[in-house]
Structure formats: C-alpha cells, structure tokens
Design a protein around this motif. Structure first.
Motif, PDB file in Angstrom:
ATOM      1  N   ALA A 786       0.837  -1.205   0.000  1.00 30.55           N
ATOM      2  CA  ALA A 786       0.000   0.000   0.000  1.00 30.55           C
ATOM      3  C   ALA A 786       0.867   1.247   0.000  1.00 30.55           C
ATOM      4  N   ARG A 787       1.956   1.231   0.775  1.00 34.44           N
ATOM      5  CA  ARG A 787       2.854   2.387   0.782  1.00 34.44           C
ATOM      6  C   ARG A 787       3.468   2.601  -0.602  1.00 34.44           C
ATOM      7  N   PHE A 788       3.856   1.498  -1.250  1.00 34.03           N
ATOM      8  CA  PHE A 788       4.374   1.612  -2.623  1.00 34.03           C
ATOM      9  C   PHE A 788       3.336   2.252  -3.534  1.00 34.03           C
ATOM     10  N   ALA A 789       2.082   1.786  -3.385  1.00 37.69           N
ATOM     11  CA  ALA A 789       1.020   2.326  -4.240  1.00 37.69           C
ATOM     12  C   ALA A 789       0.786   3.801  -3.975  1.00 37.69           C
ATOM     13  N   ASP A 790       0.823   4.197  -2.677  1.00 33.88           N
ATOM     14  CA  ASP A 790       0.622   5.617  -2.348  1.00 33.88           C
ATOM     15  C   ASP A 790       1.745   6.467  -2.940  1.00 33.88           C
ATOM     16  N   ARG A 791       2.960   5.981  -2.837  1.00 33.49           N
ATOM     17  CA  ARG A 791       4.084   6.728  -3.399  1.00 33.49           C
ATOM     18  C   ARG A 791       3.986   6.808  -4.914  1.00 33.49           C
ATOM     19  N   ALA A 792       3.499   5.743  -5.509  1.00 29.56           N
ATOM     20  CA  ALA A 792       3.342   5.765  -6.958  1.00 29.56           C
ATOM     21  C   ALA A 792       2.269   6.759  -7.374  1.00 29.56           C
ATOM     22  N   GLU A 793       1.163   6.822  -6.589  1.00 29.05           N
ATOM     23  CA  GLU A 793       0.092   7.785  -6.904  1.00 29.05           C
ATOM     24  C   GLU A 793       0.587   9.207  -6.733  1.00 29.05           C
ATOM     25  N   ALA A 794       1.387   9.423  -5.664  1.00 29.92           N
ATOM     26  CA  ALA A 794       1.887  10.777  -5.414  1.00 29.92           C
ATOM     27  C   ALA A 794       2.857  11.220  -6.492  1.00 29.92           C
ATOM     28  N   ALA A 795       3.565  10.280  -7.069  1.00 29.50           N
ATOM     29  CA  ALA A 795       4.546  10.644  -8.095  1.00 29.50           C
ATOM     30  C   ALA A 795       3.924  10.821  -9.458  1.00 29.50           C
ATOM     31  N   ARG A 796       2.647  10.449  -9.607  1.00 33.40           N
ATOM     32  CA  ARG A 796       2.015  10.556 -10.910  1.00 33.40           C
ATOM     33  C   ARG A 796       1.745  12.013 -11.229  1.00 33.40           C
ATOM     34  N   PRO A 797       1.982  12.502 -12.484  1.00 37.51           N
ATOM     35  CA  PRO A 797       1.714  13.898 -12.851  1.00 37.51           C
ATOM     36  C   PRO A 797       0.224  14.211 -12.723  1.00 37.51           C
ATOM     37  N   PRO A 798      -0.131  15.504 -12.352  1.00 35.25           N
ATOM     38  CA  PRO A 798      -1.564  15.855 -12.234  1.00 35.25           C
ATOM     39  C   PRO A 798      -2.256  15.781 -13.581  1.00 35.25           C
ATOM     40  N   ALA A 799      -3.535  15.503 -13.530  1.00 33.81           N
ATOM     41  CA  ALA A 799      -4.319  15.395 -14.770  1.00 33.81           C
ATOM     42  C   ALA A 799      -4.422  16.749 -15.434  1.00 33.81           C
ATOM     43  N   ARG A 800      -4.379  16.793 -16.718  1.00 29.60           N
ATOM     44  CA  ARG A 800      -4.477  18.029 -17.477  1.00 29.60           C
ATOM     45  C   ARG A 800      -5.904  18.242 -17.965  1.00 29.60           C
ATOM     46  N   GLY A 801      -6.327  19.518 -18.009  1.00 28.97           N
ATOM     47  CA  GLY A 801      -7.667  19.835 -18.469  1.00 28.97           C
ATOM     48  C   GLY A 801      -7.741  19.890 -19.966  1.00 28.97           C
ATOM     49  N   PRO A 802      -8.953  20.081 -20.506  1.00 30.12           N
ATOM     50  CA  PRO A 802      -9.140  20.113 -21.969  1.00 30.12           C
ATOM     51  C   PRO A 802      -8.371  21.233 -22.636  1.00 30.12           C
ATOM     52  N   GLY A 803      -8.299  22.382 -21.918  1.00 35.13           N
ATOM     53  CA  GLY A 803      -7.595  23.500 -22.551  1.00 35.13           C
ATOM     54  C   GLY A 803      -6.128  23.228 -22.714  1.00 35.13           C
ATOM     55  N   SER A 804      -5.523  22.687 -21.694  1.00 30.94           N
ATOM     56  CA  SER A 804      -4.084  22.430 -21.785  1.00 30.94           C
ATOM     57  C   SER A 804      -3.774  21.384 -22.822  1.00 30.94           C
ATOM     58  N   VAL A 805      -4.649  20.381 -22.912  1.00 32.82           N
ATOM     59  CA  VAL A 805      -4.434  19.365 -23.943  1.00 32.82           C
ATOM     60  C   VAL A 805      -4.494  20.010 -25.306  1.00 32.82           C
ATOM     61  N   GLY A 806      -5.456  20.931 -25.464  1.00 34.34           N
ATOM     62  CA  GLY A 806      -5.573  21.592 -26.762  1.00 34.34           C
ATOM     63  C   GLY A 806      -4.338  22.398 -27.099  1.00 34.34           C
ATOM     64  N   ARG A 807      -3.814  23.110 -26.026  1.00 32.89           N
ATOM     65  CA  ARG A 807      -2.632  23.909 -26.302  1.00 32.89           C
ATOM     66  C   ARG A 807      -1.438  23.051 -26.658  1.00 32.89           C
ATOM     67  N   GLU A 808      -1.285  21.920 -25.934  1.00 29.66           N
ATOM     68  CA  GLU A 808      -0.156  21.042 -26.253  1.00 29.66           C
ATOM     69  C   GLU A 808      -0.318  20.455 -27.646  1.00 29.66           C
ATOM     70  N   HIS A 809      -1.557  20.138 -28.007  1.00 25.12           N
ATOM     71  CA  HIS A 809      -1.776  19.568 -29.327  1.00 25.12           C
ATOM     72  C   HIS A 809      -1.436  20.575 -30.416  1.00 25.12           C
ATOM     73  N   ARG A 810      -1.771  21.848 -30.097  1.00 27.26           N
ATOM     74  CA  ARG A 810      -1.450  22.854 -31.101  1.00 27.26           C
ATOM     75  C   ARG A 810       0.055  23.030 -31.255  1.00 27.26           C
ATOM     76  N   HIS A 811       0.780  22.733 -30.209  1.00 24.15           N
ATOM     77  CA  HIS A 811       2.242  22.842 -30.297  1.00 24.15           C
ATOM     78  C   HIS A 811       2.901  21.562 -30.791  1.00 24.15           C
ATOM     79  N   GLY A 812       2.073  20.574 -31.212  1.00 25.50           N
ATOM     80  CA  GLY A 812       2.624  19.353 -31.816  1.00 25.50           C
ATOM     81  C   GLY A 812       2.901  18.251 -30.831  1.00 25.50           C
ATOM     82  N   ARG A 813       2.422  18.307 -29.558  1.00 21.90           N
ATOM     83  CA  ARG A 813       2.687  17.255 -28.587  1.00 21.90           C
ATOM     84  C   ARG A 813       1.472  16.362 -28.438  1.00 21.90           C
ATOM     85  N   ARG A 814       1.736  15.078 -28.131  1.00 30.43           N
ATOM     86  CA  ARG A 814       0.668  14.109 -27.884  1.00 30.43           C
ATOM     87  C   ARG A 814       0.996  13.304 -26.630  1.00 30.43           C
TER      88      ARG A 814
END
Length: 816
Positions: A786-814
């Motif tokens: 469980a501690r491993f799982a908690d550390r793994a969750e904490a290390a995961r990048p925060p979820a991005r919203g629709p706007g940020s995805v759109g901006r990254e897509h416009r800059h050529g990132r996927r």
C-alpha cells in the motif's frame, strides 16, 4: 503443517514380515514380478502369427527385459516345429544366380558331405578311366578314323593328279599342285620348254585339281568337328560309365527330395560335359593361371567347387525353433555377406563364399536385437525392414544395394522368411520410431512396456523377498538373511523415490547384492545381513561422492555463502538436485529477493542473464500471478522485485524453487526475517498451494549434510510439500537425527503454512472485506505494498484539463 517423525521419513520393512529365514529357504520364483502388462503383450505377440506382429520391448535399463524375453522365447520355441535346412548350390544355367535349396531339418549337412565325397571320387575315378587301355584303344580308333579319312581324300586326289602329270606337294605354306614328269616335279625352265599345247593341258589339269583340293580343305573343319563330337561322345560314355554308379548311390539317400534329385540330374549332365576338368593339366603358363581364376577361390578347378553344397542353415540336432540374439546387428550380420579372395591380382568369388546372417539363422524362429544397435547401423535398420516387409531375405552386398559397383556380382535366389523379430530398447526410442518412421507401425505392431516399479504392500513384500532369493541364486552369492532382505527392500523403495513403491530394476539390485556379498565375506559372515548391505550402499556412495564432498567442504569453509543459523530478511535457502553419472545429490543455494517502488514487475535475474530455463521462468511468473491475485485486487502493484540464485554460475531450471522464491519475496515485502536454519523446496501455484517436486530425499540429505558439517543445533531442518511425504526414504543417519530431535522435516500444503514456520509469525487470513489482521505476515506485506502504491500515486503527474491538452496539441505534442 506438520513436523514429521522418523518413521515418516524412513518406512522400514519389518524383518519378521518376511516369510522365510534366508534366501536359501525361499521357494523358487520363475519369471519377473510386477510385469503383468508386459507379459501379456509378449505372449500375444508370440502367439499372433500374422504379418507385422513383431515385438518392441520397451522399458528402463535393468528391469530384466532380456532375461524375461529369452526365457519366454526359449519356452515357446521348444514347442514349435523345427524349421527346414537351407543350402545354396550352383546354378548351371546361370552361374551368377545361385539357387536356394529347402531341405528337411538335418538333411543339408549330409547332402554337402555326400557331394564332397563325390568330388573326391571323381578326382580319382575319372583320371583312372581316361588312362585305361580300353579308353586309349577306343580313342586311337576314333583318331585313326579321322586321320585315315583325311589321308584317303588327299591320296585319292594325288593318285588321280599323277595320272595327268600333276603332283601334290607340301610346301611351307601348305599343299600345292605342280606339273610333273615321271613322278617328279618339273623345274620351271623345263615346263617353259614344253610345247604350248602341253603347257595348256597341264595348266588346265592343275586348275581342276586345285578346285578339288580347295573343296577337300573346306571340308576339313567339318571332319574335325565330327572328330571332336566323336571324342566328346566317347568321353561322355566313359564318364557315364565311371560316375553313373556314384551318382546312383547318392540318389538313394535323397529319393524323397525332388529338389535334390533335380540338382543331381544337373550335376550329372555337367560332369558329362566337363569331365576334362578333373583330368591333370600339365601346362604351367598363363593358361593354367587363367584356369585357376576360372575355378574360383581356393585354387580348385571350377568343377570341384561348383558341385559343392553351401549349407546356410543346419538344424541337425535341433529340438525346436531357433532363438537367436545378434549383439552386433549390421547389414552383413543380418542378411549375410559375399566374401571375395584375391587370386593373382583379381578378386574372385562364387556361391561357396556366401555367408549367412542372423535372419537366416533365426528363420522359422525368433530374432532378438537391441534397437539402439540396429539404428546405430542405418543400413541394418533399412535391411531389416525390407526383409520383414518382403517376407524374404535377399543376400545382397552394400555395394550392390547402393549401386556403387559396375562389376558382375552374385545375385543369390532369396530365401522365404518366416520369423518373429523382437527389438529391445528404451521408451523414448520406441516413441520416436512410432512418430517418425512410417514403416515402424506396420512391422512392429506390439509394444511390451516394462514397468520400473511395483506397489509396496504386505503381499508384495513377501513376493519381492522371493525375487531377492532368485537373484541371490542366479548371482551365486551366500544366503541373505531376514535383516539383509529387509534392508534391500528398503533400498529398493529408495531407488524409486517413493516409500510406497518398490523398484523393478533387478540388475541394479543384483549388483548391490553381489557387493554386499563381498562385504559379508570380508567380515567373515556366512550370510548377507543388513550391516553388509548398508556397507555396500555406503561404499557405492563413497566411490561417487568426491565432487559432492568437495562442495560440502567449501560450504563448511564459507566459500559458498549458505547460512544455517540466524535470520535474514529476503534471504532463504533453496534446495536443488544435481546428477553426475549415476550419482544424485542435493545442495542448498542462497536465494535472495529485493523490492522497491516500480510498476508491478518481478524480475528474474537468472532469466535476464540467460541462465534460467523455461520452467524456472514459468515458476517466477507464477509469483506475479500470486501477488496480484492476493494483494492487487483493489490497488495496482507498484513494486519492482528482483530474485536471484546467489553464487550460481551455471544454468538453473525447474520450478521446484518457486515457493522458496515466494517466501523470500514475502519476507522482503513484509520486512520480517526468515530462519536461515530451514531450507525449503516445493513449487507453488497461483493460489499459493505448494506442489510436489522430485528428488526430495536428496534435498533433505543435502541440507542435513551441510548442517552436520557445521554442527547440528536442533533448530535446523527442511520444509517440503505435504504431497512429497510418501516419497520420503532418507538415509538411516538422517532418520536417526530426526528421531533424536537434532534435525527436523516439516511438511506444508500452502505458502501460508510455510511462512509461519519460517518466520514464527502467523500468516493471517483476510476477512470478508479483504483486510488482513494486524501482526500477521500478510498484513505486513499488504501494508508495504500500500505504501508503494501511495508513493506511486503521489509521483504521478496531475491530470491536465481540456484547454491544456488543446494547447499542447497545437504545439505538436501528444500524450503517450
């Protein structure tokens, strides 16, 4: 889980249960015990007189296959009819194709002897007949008639020519005609001085008589031919008179054999035509040498050898069908061979140099062959199949069979084949042939599968004791007493690796009995007792354990890092079996596990380094399935684990260490130490059930020997699967140590049982909600994951919203 007693580790036979005091008092035992299935198959194959019902006897080495086959075939052959004799004789019509004679049993050898006597008589009788006064007178009459016929023709021509002044004269070039006067040949100048009319008259007379002379000369070959025919007829008459009574005497001994009478007819005709072969030949030059070459091997005249009888199969004195064992099956030893002899730079042969093979010797009976040896000679296997498929044996050289020679070879008449072939070999060879050789299933339709073990119960104990008694008699050793038989029975169970089974590998048991007899004799004992058997067993082990002893010594000295005391986290002693020659032994290996944050992967360092086999890899993958099903139902496994056999420099295969690796992994996750005084063996499934393994006795003994070398503490022992308890037949010294509490053996059915023994901490059982009770191993593992799982969750990048995805897509990132 259970701590096993000494009786569970060594199921001893009670000497009192043996129904006789020693092997000298045992009732005779015929055949083998525990081979009922194989016996039924053998009896069926022997009795089945149909094409293709030949027999393949398969089973482990030392189970008595050869002995039983030989006994059964000999018994059956004694009741079978005696097959016919076979012999080869000269083919007077086509010498390159010798003829085969089928004769009643025991008749071929007398025929051959009679023909040898006939040839000897001919060599004495014919020269005497042709040197007699009667023959000389008759020959002189024939020669004189031919001479007079020639002379009359020339004398008549000469007399008529003389009347017309023409003389018949002899010249270096032959006969010639010349003008003559008063009976004298004219000189050329005298002839030229004659008047022209006289010259013309003489020339015309010479031409007329010249034509007559040529006519006489043309008739000379016919007269000579007639003369030779008269001489030949005279020789035939003389030969017939000289040999008729000899041939007739021979016929009387074979009046019932049509084939022999036909052969004697051919012999008589040939003697009439070649009587001169028996007469002395004074020439000593090239012609004499060519005569020897024409006569064949041995330097004998052609007639002397072509009248011989080459006995191929002689059943004289036989009382049943033949049973032949060919220990070197090759093409020549199976189908026969044609030998050659060098004579004056040339290789010569004839039908007398043909030699029979095992198929000829066993024809009408049984042929026993070792399958491995037949297949080791590829041509032998193909030749055997050809003979069985065609139901005839054709004597053919390898050169002719492979079309590798352009010389004229003998082509003997094939002999019909009526035979039952028995191949003896290991099971793997039988299955390989059945799968890959399309002819095998057609020619060997019956397989007799010998077992290598039998049940060990009260009834079979007495029967096995009788088997020991029969082996003692066969080996010619001193009597084996009750204790010796009991120890042999115990060792037989040890050989099978199963306390509930007895080994049927009789040859190995007989070897041990002979060695025990030597030990008893050395000790001055009149019988073979348990002590002598044990000394023989110990001596066998002593002869083979040099490398094992060296490995134990290196562990005692600390070169191999195997702990037998104390505790450690993520470290455990696994057990493996090694075999060198016929000696197997167990050795402990240090297995370690390390865990850290990761993506749920259990990495096998043995596999990564290409030292692990596929079965070992499978066992490690099962660990991932176990962890996921037990601890990863609600949250993903966020660990990365590595497993390794420390100080392992060779290949590792098999899954018998999978439970051991799981214990090390659970210890590394829970951070609860494992007892290093306990070694572990057993495979595991995804549900955590411990499964049986092989070599359990050697594994227990291997760790015991290491602990004994360092000093037994009373805490050490081995943990085995509960399903392997029936396989335990450890050495007596190990059983004694267990009985005295100096060593222990535990049996477990599940990983939870095993982890409790190794840690002294309860494994724990999950409640309905999947929660583990505190203070248990499983709770500690779940909390760490469980501690491993908690550390793994904490290390995961925060979820991005629709706007940020759109901006990254416009800059050529996927996103990946």
């Amino acid at each position: 889980m259970a701590k096993l007693t000494a009786d569970q580790l060594y199921s001893a036979t009670d000497p009192a249960a043996i129904p006789f005091d020693s092997t000298a008092d045992a009732a005779p035992l015929t055949g083998l015990v525990g081979q009922e299935r194989a016996l039924e198959a053998i009896e069926f194959a022997i009795g089945m007189r149909r094409d293709g019902y030949n027999l393949f006897v398969l089973g482990p080495a030392g189970t008595g296959k050869h002995t039983l086959i030989q006994h059964l075939l000999t018994t059956q052959a004694a009741a079978d009819p005696v097959p016919p004799d076979w012999a080869y004789v000269h083919n007077f019509e086509n010498p390159s194709q010798p003829r085969a004679l089928r004769l009643p049993p025991g008749r071929a050898a007398p025929l051959a002897a009679a023909m040898r006597r006939l040839v000897q008589e001919l060599r004495a009788t014919l020269p005497a007949a042709f040197e007699s006064d009667d023959y000389r007178q008759r020959r002189e009459v024939v020669d004189e008639q031919f001479k007079q016929r020639q002379e009359r023709a020339f004398v008549d021509l000469s007399e008529r020519a003389q009347k017309e002044d023409v003389a018949l004269v002899r010249t270096p070039n032959g006969l010639a005609l010349a003008p003559a006067r008063d009976g004298e040949v004219m000189a050329p100048d005298v002839f030229k001085a004659l008047p022209q009319p006289d010259q013309d008259r003489l020339k015309a007379a010479i031409e007329r008589f010249q034509e007559e002379l040529q006519a006489i000369v043309r008739r000379l070959p016919d007269w000579e031919r007639e003369h030779r025919e008269l001489v030949r007829q005279l020789n035939r008459d003389v030969t017939r008179f000289a040999v008729a009574h000899l041939i007739e005497e021979m016929r009387k001994g074979f009046l019932d054999l049509t084939a022999v009478q036909a052969f004697l007819d051919a012999v008589e005709r040939d003697i009439m035509d070649h009587a001169e072969d028996f007469l002395p030949k004074p020439q000593q030059g090239p012609e004499a040498m060519m005569g020897v070459l024409a006569g064949g091997a041995g330097g004998e005249p052609a007639s002397g050898r072509r009248y011989q009888v080459n006995v191929f199969v002689d059943q004289t004195g036989a009382t049943g069908a033949p049973v032949v064992y060919e220990d070197h099956p090759t093409h020549p030893t199976l189908v026969g061979r044609i030998e050659h002899q060098a004579r004056f730079g040339a290789l010569v042969t004839d039908f007398n140099l043909m030699k029979p093979g095992a198929l000829h010797a066993a024809n009408g009976g049984y042929l026993v062959l070792d399958a491995y040896r037949v297949l080791a000679n590829g041509f032998a296997w193909e030749s055997l199949k050809r003979a069985l498929a065609a139901r005839r044996v054709k004597l053919e050289s390898l050169e002719a069979m492979l079309s590798m020679t352009s010389t004229v070879l003998l082509e003997p008449e094939p002999i019909p084949l009526d035979i039952k072939v028995v191949l003896i070999g290991p099971p793997q060879l039988y299955y390989m042939l059945a799968a890959n050789d399309p002819d095998f299933g057609k020619l060997f339709k019956v397989g007799a599968d010998f077992d290598d073990r039998m049940a060990r119960d009260g009834g079979n104990t007495g029967l096995y004791a009788r088997l020991i008694a029969a082996s003692a008699v066969r080996a010619g050793i001193r009597p084996v007493d009750r204790t010796g038989m009991a120890r042999l029975i115990d060792h037989s169970a040890r050989m099978t690796g199963d306390s509930e089974r007895l080994s049927l590998r009789v040859r190995i048991l007989e070897d041990l009995m002979q060695e025990a007899d030597w030990q008893a004799g050395r000790a001055g004992s009149p019988t073979v007792d348990a002590a002598a058997v044990q000394r023989a067993i110990d001596a066998q082990r002593r002869r083979d354990d040099r490398l094992y002893s060296r490995a134990l010594e290196e562990m005692r000295r600390g070169t191999y890092l195997v702990e037998t005391t104390g505790t450690a986290v993520g470290q455990i002693n696994g057990l493996a079996v090694q075999s060198i020659g016929g000696f197997s032994f167990g050795l402990p290996s240090r297995i370690t596990a390390r865990v850290r944050l990761g993506n749920g992967e259990v990495r096998d360092i043995e596999r990564e380094s290409e030292l692990g086999g596929s079965l070992h890899t499978k066992g490690v993958l099962i660990l991932t399935g176990f962890l996921g099903s037990r601890f990863g139902l609600n949250r993903r496994l966020a660990l990365a684990a590595t497993l390794v056999f420390e100080q392992s420099y060779g290949g590792v295969d098999g899954d018998s260490a999978s439970s051991t690796e799981l214990y090390a992994l659970l210890s590394a996750l829970s951070e609860i130490p494992l007892k290093q005084s306990i070694a572990v063996t057993g495979s595991v499934d995804q549900r955590g059930r411990v499964q049986p393994i092989g070599g359990v006795n050697e594994k227990v003994e291997g760790f015991f020997d290491v602990c004994a070398a360092r000093g037994l503490t009373g805490e050490q022992g081995v943990m085995i699967p509960s399903t392997n308890v029936k396989n335990l037949m450890v050495r007596p010294d190990v059983a004694r140590a267990v009985a005295e509490g100096r060593f222990h053996v535990w049996s477990v059915a599940t990983v939870d049982e095993g982890i409790e023994i190794l840690t002294g901490v309860p494994a724990g059982e999950a409640d309905a909600g999947g929660n583990w009770p505190p203070g248990t191993v499983n709770h500690a593992v779940a909390r760490r994951l469980a501690r491993f799982a908690d550390r793994a969750e904490a290390a995961r990048p925060p979820a991005r919203g629709p706007g940020s995805v759109g901006r990254e897509h416009r800059h050529g990132r996927r996103d990946g």
